[in-house]
Design an enzyme around this catalytic site. Sequence first.
Site, PDB file in Angstrom:
ATOM      1  N   GLU A  63       0.734  -1.284   0.439  1.00  0.00           N
ATOM      2  CA  GLU A  63       0.218   0.049   0.017  1.00  0.00           C
ATOM      3  C   GLU A  63       0.623   1.643  -0.264  1.00  0.00           C
ATOM      4  O   GLU A  63       0.313   1.872  -0.713  1.00  0.00           O
ATOM      5  CB  GLU A  63      -0.957   0.147   1.307  1.00  0.00           C
ATOM      6  N   HIS A  92     -12.371  -4.833   8.681  1.00  0.00           N
ATOM      7  CA  HIS A  92     -12.735  -4.927   7.213  1.00  0.00           C
ATOM      8  C   HIS A  92     -14.121  -3.684   6.790  1.00  0.00           C
ATOM      9  O   HIS A  92     -14.525  -4.152   6.616  1.00  0.00           O
ATOM     10  CB  HIS A  92     -13.044  -6.199   7.148  1.00  0.00           C
TER      11      HIS A  92
HETATM   12  C1  LIG Z   1      -2.756  -4.830   4.665  1.00  0.00           C
HETATM   13  C2  LIG Z   1      -4.334  -5.460   3.275  1.00  0.00           C
HETATM   14  N1  LIG Z   1      -4.024  -5.224   1.972  1.00  0.00           N
HETATM   15  C3  LIG Z   1      -4.514  -6.109   1.688  1.00  0.00           C
HETATM   16  C4  LIG Z   1      -5.706  -6.865   1.811  1.00  0.00           C
HETATM   17  C5  LIG Z   1      -6.416  -7.075   1.382  1.00  0.00           C
HETATM   18  N2  LIG Z   1      -5.841  -9.059   0.744  1.00  0.00           N
HETATM   19  C6  LIG Z   1      -6.930 -10.239   2.174  1.00  0.00           C
HETATM   20  S1  LIG Z   1      -6.302 -11.082   1.796  1.00  0.00           S
HETATM   21  C7  LIG Z   1      -5.345 -10.527   0.593  1.00  0.00           C
HETATM   22  C8  LIG Z   1      -4.463 -12.365  -0.315  1.00  0.00           C
HETATM   23  C9  LIG Z   1      -2.614 -12.142   0.126  1.00  0.00           C
HETATM   24  O1  LIG Z   1      -2.039 -12.588  -0.297  1.00  0.00           O
HETATM   25  P1  LIG Z   1      -1.406 -13.923   0.921  1.00  0.00           P
HETATM   26  O2  LIG Z   1      -0.843 -13.598   1.957  1.00  0.00           O
HETATM   27  O3  LIG Z   1      -0.400 -14.625  -0.006  1.00  0.00           O
HETATM   28  O4  LIG Z   1      -2.108 -15.001   1.697  1.00  0.00           O
HETATM   29  P2  LIG Z   1      -3.602 -16.081   1.205  1.00  0.00           P
HETATM   30  O5  LIG Z   1      -4.463 -15.515   0.862  1.00  0.00           O
HETATM   31  O6  LIG Z   1      -2.823 -16.678  -0.127  1.00  0.00           O
HETATM   32  O7  LIG Z   1      -3.439 -16.803   1.840  1.00  0.00           O
HETATM   33  C10 LIG Z   1      -5.654  -9.682   0.309  1.00  0.00           C
HETATM   34  C11 LIG Z   1      -4.557  -8.714  -0.827  1.00  0.00           C
HETATM   35  C12 LIG Z   1      -5.764  -6.864   3.148  1.00  0.00           C
HETATM   36  N3  LIG Z   1      -6.363  -8.081   3.454  1.00  0.00           N
HETATM   37  N4  LIG Z   1      -5.158  -6.892   3.692  1.00  0.00           N
END
Ligand SMILES: Cc1ncc(C[n+]2csc(CCOP(=O)(O)OP(=O)(O)O)c2C)c(N)n1
Lengths: 328, 328, 324, 324
Positions: free
Chosen positions: C60, C129
């Site tokens: 971000e 959220h």
């Molecule tokens: C700080 C932040 N940025 C964006 C998001 C939106 N978001 C929720 S889950 C996710 C995926 C994260 O990917 P990863 O860390 O690989 O975990 P996975 O979902 O694959 O287990 C994102 C970008 C968030 N929750 N928090």
Amino acid sequence: MSKNTSWSVDLLTGLYRAMLLIRFTEERIAALIEGGEIKTPCHLCIGQEAVAAGVCAALNQEDSIWGGHRSHGHYLAKGGNPHALMAEIFGKATGCSKGRGGSMHLVAPEIGLYGTVPLVGATIPLAVGAGLASTLRGDGHVAVAFFGDGATEEGHFHESMNFAALYRLPVLFVCENNFYSTHMALADRRPQDNIAQAADLYGISGKRIDGNDAVVVHEAALEAAARARAGQGPTLLECRTYRWRGHVGPAWDLDVGGQRRRELEEWLPQDPIPRLRWRIAEAGGHLDELERMEEDVRAEIDAAVRFARESPSPDPGELLHRVCIPRN
Amino acid sequence: MSKNTSWSVDLLTGLYRAMLLIRFTEERIAALIEGGEIKTPCHLCIGQEAVAAGVCAALNQEDSIWGGHRSHGHYLAKGGNPHALMAEIFGKATGCSKGRGGSMHLVAPEIGLYGTVPLVGATIPLAVGAGLASTLRGDGHVAVAFFGDGATEEGHFHESMNFAALYRLPVLFVCENNFYSTHMALADRRPQDNIAQAADLYGISGKRIDGNDAVVVHEAALEAAARARAGQGPTLLECRTYRWRGHVGPAWDLDVGGQRRRELEEWLPQDPIPRLRWRIAEAGGHLDELERMEEDVRAEIDAAVRFARESPSPDPGELLHRVCIPRN
Amino acid sequence: MRRLTYAQAIREAHAQLLRTDTRVFVCGQGVWNPWYAGKSLLDLDKEFGRRRVLDCPVSENATTGAAIGAAIVGMRPIVFHARMDFMLLAMDPIVNQAANWSYLFAGQVQAPIVIRCVINRGGEQGAQHSQALHGLFAHVPGLKVVMPSTPYDAKGLLIAAVRDGNPVMYIDDRWLYDDTGDVPEEMYEVSIGKAAVRRHGKDVTVATTSFLAAEAMKAVETLAALGVDVELIDFRSVKPWDRDLLFSSVGKTGRLVVADAAWQSGGFAAEIAATVTGELFHALKAPILRVCLPDAPAPTSAVLERAYYIGAGDIVAAVQKILH
Amino acid sequence: MRRLTYAQAIREAHAQLLRTDTRVFVCGQGVWNPWYAGKSLLDLDKEFGRRRVLDCPVSENATTGAAIGAAIVGMRPIVFHARMDFMLLAMDPIVNQAANWSYLFAGQVQAPIVIRCVINRGGEQGAQHSQALHGLFAHVPGLKVVMPSTPYDAKGLLIAAVRDGNPVMYIDDRWLYDDTGDVPEEMYEVSIGKAAVRRHGKDVTVATTSFLAAEAMKAVETLAALGVDVELIDFRSVKPWDRDLLFSSVGKTGRLVVADAAWQSGGFAAEIAATVTGELFHALKAPILRVCLPDAPAPTSAVLERAYYIGAGDIVAAVQKILH
Ligand SMILES: Cc1ncc(C[n+]2csc(CCOP(=O)(O)OP(=O)(O)O)c2C)c(N)n1
Ligand SMILES: Cc1ncc(C[n+]2csc(CCOP(=O)(O)OP(=O)(O)O)c2C)c(N)n1
Ligand SMILES: [Mg+2]
Ligand SMILES: [Mg+2]
């Protein structure tokens, strides 16, 4: 493939049971979402169970773990109460977070889970702090941060690695690289597929391992925990795995692009559960016991669902309680 | 040591002049602080002049540069008006930021300096954005982020490297590693002395170079800029150098620890200015011209100080202007 | 006139801006997929290419900073944050950099950035959220903050924000995405800083932000049936906010209820109440009441969510309270 | 009684906490050197060792997050930010994590962290080295915010903050570091949430934060000479703030001026004015006025700084305005 072939049948069946518990719980949750009974957004870890199981089996109860949005598995593998998990997901007062947190905010301090939160990577620095506390107290506990490949793009992942490496804190950075962050494939977010390499930058131990082999994960976690307890600092484990279901909810996310179907075809046969079953057989375990175990686990989950359904909702009169705690 | 030995005397004397201008300006500012005439906190770059000079000589006017709290040198090397710099530091209406910014907030958009700010590392992502703009516009401009070793501990340094590497943006990450962040030596902040290695993680070109040799810096910057313009993506240059004066102000900061005196003894003889003078002689340049140049530069700085002293203060009636600009 | 949903109106503004101004681009997480943005960015990447509509790593700070840097050198980026909560990781680029850039350099350089962020709450998502943080940004000089409540305003304010030349926080609300309304096809602007009178009345002024405009309209109907004639103002912009319009309304009614679905303490509604009480004191016939969220994080359980969120009923109650 | 400076009082609180509670540690940038912290942390590293007094890398997010994590597992850390401005890089750990931790998990786990930060302004430092951002944090449920204005309170509030059990933002001001006052040697607490009456009066209530308490005292003297009898309240805590004390004062005087050296729009003073006007309307005899910074970043040039900052004269003017 694990170097050490002399794992006891007990250990292996323990890992197996943890994975089954996670798998069946997640599948049940998927069905309950489809049935409309669960509303809180759930990020299922089906396909990734070996990481939670393998790491947590290497920990003591007092070792802390910290998770994210996809942490049902971490909670269960560390020994969290399945009834309280299910009740939380149902939004009930008997939930592990008393209906305040839902799927993305789990807690079980009695078994060392101090909280999971969905801000990507947010618990990484917190886990480092738990490691710092252990160092200051000299209590020998280890802190584990579970996070995804996406979290490694957050700057605080790097800040935390540097911090933990600098002070040689007893921290395990466990990255579950499932190659996606929501709909975005790894290659769309990073120039290289090299998460484990970050360890080099901070002069700490780093490994890329097969995250679908519970024994491999377990072995790596044991070694990392031993190093941590011996004052040799943190370790970064990149566990390569794959999430079967969608980013959120029970769907299969086939809309993220043509490669998804191919990847599923490649990864489904890598299912960590049958892979471990094979190892158990090899080690002299009895497969019929595993089948009995399946039934046990299903019964436990049935009971958890019953418990969740029958539990009372939180009292709206307590809506404003515990924003701050009173001074005692 | 530079590979290429055929640098023209013109180029070398240009570098020399830039360094002299920076050195003498900084020394004059140091004296003016001691004399009580300058109040805005000034972070002097004496000893580090070769980085600003070497890099900026590799850039076009339209290439952008971005700096931090220690950016007088960047401003001058890119061609910023010395009168406007001095007036800004005096807090005058004729300053480059019209008395709004002081030493830590310099700007000169006409020569590609879009702003310097003291939040450590804060302009790194902004430079990446300038690179992104160049890519979208296809204008062939390069963006340069100047920052210190301390800035590499900020997470956004990593986020920015990843972002720029992913999209192959025309960005030069120029780290002036002077081995300190305020009173904190590098070894107290990082497990390893390996800033350039971060480039490997992002699969981009990265170099550790002698930051006290203007020609070495220049050569590396030319190469990096050429790669950037050719669509080959960003480069990280770790320029190893040393800050003679204190973190802020004119003192020598001998209070940061016993090693400081030793380090100064080691680094003062590495002064980039005599080192370049020697090269100029080698290339057939005339040293007496350099002496004339010294006088010129001193005269220019005298004029700048006079200008700053005689300039009017900002009008307090305009205190609230330009918080937002009016719609045109 | 043609009717569009709120999400479609946002999308159309993006498309028209991308089509007519080469300086415009969109970046942020979730812009290639409707998971986060709903239909508000649907297929823009297909229409304008994945360079101008750039889905970004989970970074971000750098993403926002890069958009700001691009703005400073002359682009007109719209950086997207799927939830305001995530944007807390980008406070340095927003609050320290973008907000200050013009002032710091006396207007010689600007950061004409639109920071679009979504309030996405309810549905048992919980504390991280759900946040509506416009109050934080409205405190910071140098930032403008808009919160459209209708499809018409959603389109017009986005276009105005991109053309404004200053950093603008454009905050939309997922709860509004399916609302429909009249939306002209051509490009048009809704002036930043101008509120809208949604209903004229004489007994009491109700002033709202975002989705509470619709809730307030329901409240107005209930109150009308009880013989109370409400003047309803939808702020649309919360920084700067429309002093002239509000002052003339309160000057007439002498009574004010401010409804803002954010935490009450130190929120936007406080600024309104404080300003009116400071400058229009002698016109006031009754206390100014605020209808806001309680000072607590959002819970997940639906039972608790119902107790937590506010709506028409709360507005009716507040109006009745200051009338009696 | 023994007199200490404000900085010495802060240092003494640290030392006593470190000495008496093994859970306490101090971390952050600048804790080994007086450049940033002045004398407020002087030689604590020598006294308690560099493990318990830890100077950290330039990583605000991780450092703050680590302190919070340590707090969650039972420590009582004080994390230091030499300027509030830098803390914007740690908004996720502070606002998303620490503030929510207790509520999220229904009080089963806590984040008993003290986030100490300094307002360090003036001296031609400019917009990014001057901010007073307490208003942002006072908006966030789950955070307590204190701003001591005297050596006595500086010590007592730090001790109370560490013992509180909730996340507390402890905000001190470099302009106060050399002020002296009576400070008991033993450990004592100043209750969080309790204001202090610095002078009793009957005509008008002036309520202040931080260094403006001293400015207001000067204003009071000027006003007394003009026959105006001011009741002076120093909030000390801005979240929670002392309703009982303020209400009883304004109930008596019917007039209120709130002085807070932060941006006016949406700041702490707005919350005070809004609450009083909402709940004590009928006691008010005059508009509530705010004496705050203008809605602009801090400039550097001393000439502009003088125009920007506020003090006794502004308070006198505001009081006179609501009296006449
Ligand atoms: C700080 C932040 N940025 C964006 C998001 C939106 N978001 C929720 S889950 C996710 C995926 C994260 O990917 P990863 O860390 O690989 O975990 P996975 O979902 O694959 O287990 C994102 C970008 C968030 N929750 N928090
Ligand atoms: C975000 C942020 N954190 C901390 C500071 C305090 N600070 C000012 S300059 C500085 C040193 C930075 O070191 P480095 O990046 O190596 O630059 P140098 O001073 O050596 O040129 C620090 C920590 C700051 N200005 N901004
Ligand atoms: Mg992933
Ligand atoms: Mg340095």
